[in-house]
Scaffold this active site. Structure first.
Site, PDB file in Angstrom:
ATOM      1  N   SER A  74       0.844  -1.194   0.000  1.00 16.91           N
ATOM      2  CA  SER A  74       0.000   0.000   0.000  1.00 16.91           C
ATOM      3  C   SER A  74       0.878   1.243   0.000  1.00 16.91           C
ATOM      4  O   SER A  74       1.894   1.308   0.685  1.00 16.91           O
ATOM      5  CB  SER A  74      -0.931  -0.008   1.224  1.00 16.91           C
ATOM      6  OG  SER A  74      -0.190  -0.157   2.423  1.00 16.91           O
ATOM      7  N   MET A  75       0.459   2.250  -0.805  1.00 16.51           N
ATOM      8  CA  MET A  75       1.277   3.453  -0.986  1.00 16.51           C
ATOM      9  C   MET A  75       0.472   4.731  -0.779  1.00 16.51           C
ATOM     10  O   MET A  75       0.727   5.754  -1.405  1.00 16.51           O
ATOM     11  CB  MET A  75       1.914   3.442  -2.374  1.00 16.51           C
ATOM     12  CG  MET A  75       2.776   2.234  -2.664  1.00 16.51           C
ATOM     13  SD  MET A  75       3.702   2.344  -4.202  1.00 16.51           S
ATOM     14  CE  MET A  75       2.351   2.404  -5.402  1.00 16.51           C
ATOM     15  N   GLY A  76      -0.548   4.674   0.078  1.00 16.66           N
ATOM     16  CA  GLY A  76      -1.335   5.867   0.376  1.00 16.66           C
ATOM     17  C   GLY A  76      -2.060   6.416  -0.843  1.00 16.66           C
ATOM     18  O   GLY A  76      -2.658   5.651  -1.627  1.00 16.66           O
TER      19      GLY A  76
ATOM     20  N   GLY B 208      -1.719   4.859  -4.381  1.00 16.78           N
ATOM     21  CA  GLY B 208      -2.340   3.598  -4.755  1.00 16.78           C
ATOM     22  C   GLY B 208      -1.651   2.405  -4.136  1.00 16.78           C
ATOM     23  O   GLY B 208      -1.296   2.420  -2.965  1.00 16.78           O
TER      24      GLY B 208
ATOM     25  N   GLY C 207      -5.093   0.269   6.045  1.00 21.64           N
ATOM     26  CA  GLY C 207      -4.272  -0.924   5.912  1.00 21.64           C
ATOM     27  C   GLY C 207      -4.995  -2.172   6.380  1.00 21.64           C
ATOM     28  O   GLY C 207      -4.932  -3.226   5.732  1.00 21.64           O
ATOM     29  N   ASP C 208      -5.716  -2.058   7.493  1.00 21.58           N
ATOM     30  CA  ASP C 208      -6.490  -3.196   8.004  1.00 21.58           C
ATOM     31  C   ASP C 208      -7.560  -3.606   7.001  1.00 21.58           C
ATOM     32  O   ASP C 208      -7.847  -4.796   6.825  1.00 21.58           O
ATOM     33  CB  ASP C 208      -7.149  -2.837   9.333  1.00 21.58           C
ATOM     34  CG  ASP C 208      -6.135  -2.450  10.405  1.00 21.58           C
ATOM     35  OD1 ASP C 208      -4.947  -2.790  10.258  1.00 21.58           O
ATOM     36  OD2 ASP C 208      -6.542  -1.794  11.379  1.00 21.58           O
TER      37      ASP C 208
END
Length: 310
Positions: free
Chosen positions: A221-223, A226, A252-253
């Site tokens: 994950s890259m905020g 994307g 993230g969860d």
């Protein structure tokens, strides 16, 4: 069957303020309280998507009983171990510019006997049709190799594992070859020893190294940028969805929940990726650590565009 393991659950208290003023009086705009901890958040999201899971781990005191009661009321099966002390409360302060400040308590200190009880319980659930979700921090009294031990234990019974951890917990667990991992960009940079903001090409290179350790699926994950996915030898990238974000709490969860739910539903790689993007985008639109509604996820799925990388 999905089993979420939350070793350090919490009552999540999310506070909205215009701007956090250190050392001054701050007036609160709104407060949301949810039961949480990474694995529990995953169970809540799976439940909202229409799936089933069993939440296990440690609870303590009145706060722990509250967590169990709320999850059972929502129809989520639980099988917690009660320990001495009091389950922690985590306070998350969200400013109008979406900047997040987190104040996390430590929670109860566990004994070796507590840990052995959990390992016995986990072994009892493990078989070829089970996916374990190992997510989040660990309490005092638990060694940093606990996730590595659990992975080796359940792999011996044919079960699969999703890992969402950082630092030494992540590094040690990698030695046991978890099946699915969901690091964020910073965690991979930290793992690789970068002391600067790595390029996406560099991040992808580190993600590829995970495959050599026995990992079959890597979701990075890259905020706002994307996410990248490595699944079954193929590489994919998705741009962040265009949504009105409230905060990054729980994103993230939510992606971990989407990975677990997709595994349980036997989704294709493309459908798994789309679920990950839609569910995590829905989470940033939601106040507190409440999961996004299934109807919201279904609408967001229409926005997802998947690029195959060479």
């Amino acid at each position: 069957m999905i089993i979420t393991v939350t070793m350090n659950p919490a009552i999540d208290k999310t506070i909205d303020v215009d701007q956090l003023q250190k050392g001054e009086l701050n007036r609160i705009k709104s407060v949301e309280k949810d039961v949480g901890g990474k694995g529990i958040n995953v169970s809540k999201t799976i439940n909202e998507l229409g799936g089933k899971s069993t939440a296990i781990g440690f609870i303590a005191g009145d706060a722990g009983k509250t967590i169990e009661h709320v999850l059972n009321r929502e129809g989520i099966q639980t099988d917690f171990i009660e320990v001495e002390g009091e389950t922690r409360t985590n306070t998350k302060v969200v400013e109008a510019n979406r900047e997040l400040t987190e104040l996390n308590e430590q929670g109860p200190e566990l004994t070796k006997e507590d840990v052995e009880k959990l390992l016995e319980k986990i072994e009892g659930y493990a078989n070829e049709d089970v996916l374990f979700v190992l997510a989040g921090s660990i309490p005092k009294g638990v060694e940093k190799d606990i996730y590595e031990r659990i992975i080796r234990l359940v792999h011996g019974k044919g079960a699969k594992v999703i890992l969402d951890a950082d630092g030494e917990l992540f590094t040690k667990a990698l030695q046991a070859g978890p099946d699915i991992i969901k690091p964020n960009r910073f965690e991979l940079e930290q793992y690789a020893g970068f002391d600067y903001r790595a390029s996406e090409k560099e991040v992808l290179g580190v993600a590829k190294q995970m495959l050599e350790k026995g990992v079959s699926t890597v979701a990075v994950s890259m905020g706002k940028s994307g996410a990248m996915f490595l699944i079954d030898g193929e590489k994919y990238r998705c741009a962040g969805l265009n949504v009105k974000a409230h905060s990054t709490v729980g994103a993230g969860d939510a992606m971990v929940a989407a990975l677990a739910y997709s595994w349980d539903q036997k989704y294709t790689a493309e459908k798994t990726i789309a679920m990950c993007m839609a569910v995590s985008a829905g989470a940033v639109m939601t106040i507190g650590t409440k999961p996004p509604k299934k109807e919201m996820v279904e609408e967001l799925l229409k926005q997802v565009e998947i690029e195959t990388l060479k």
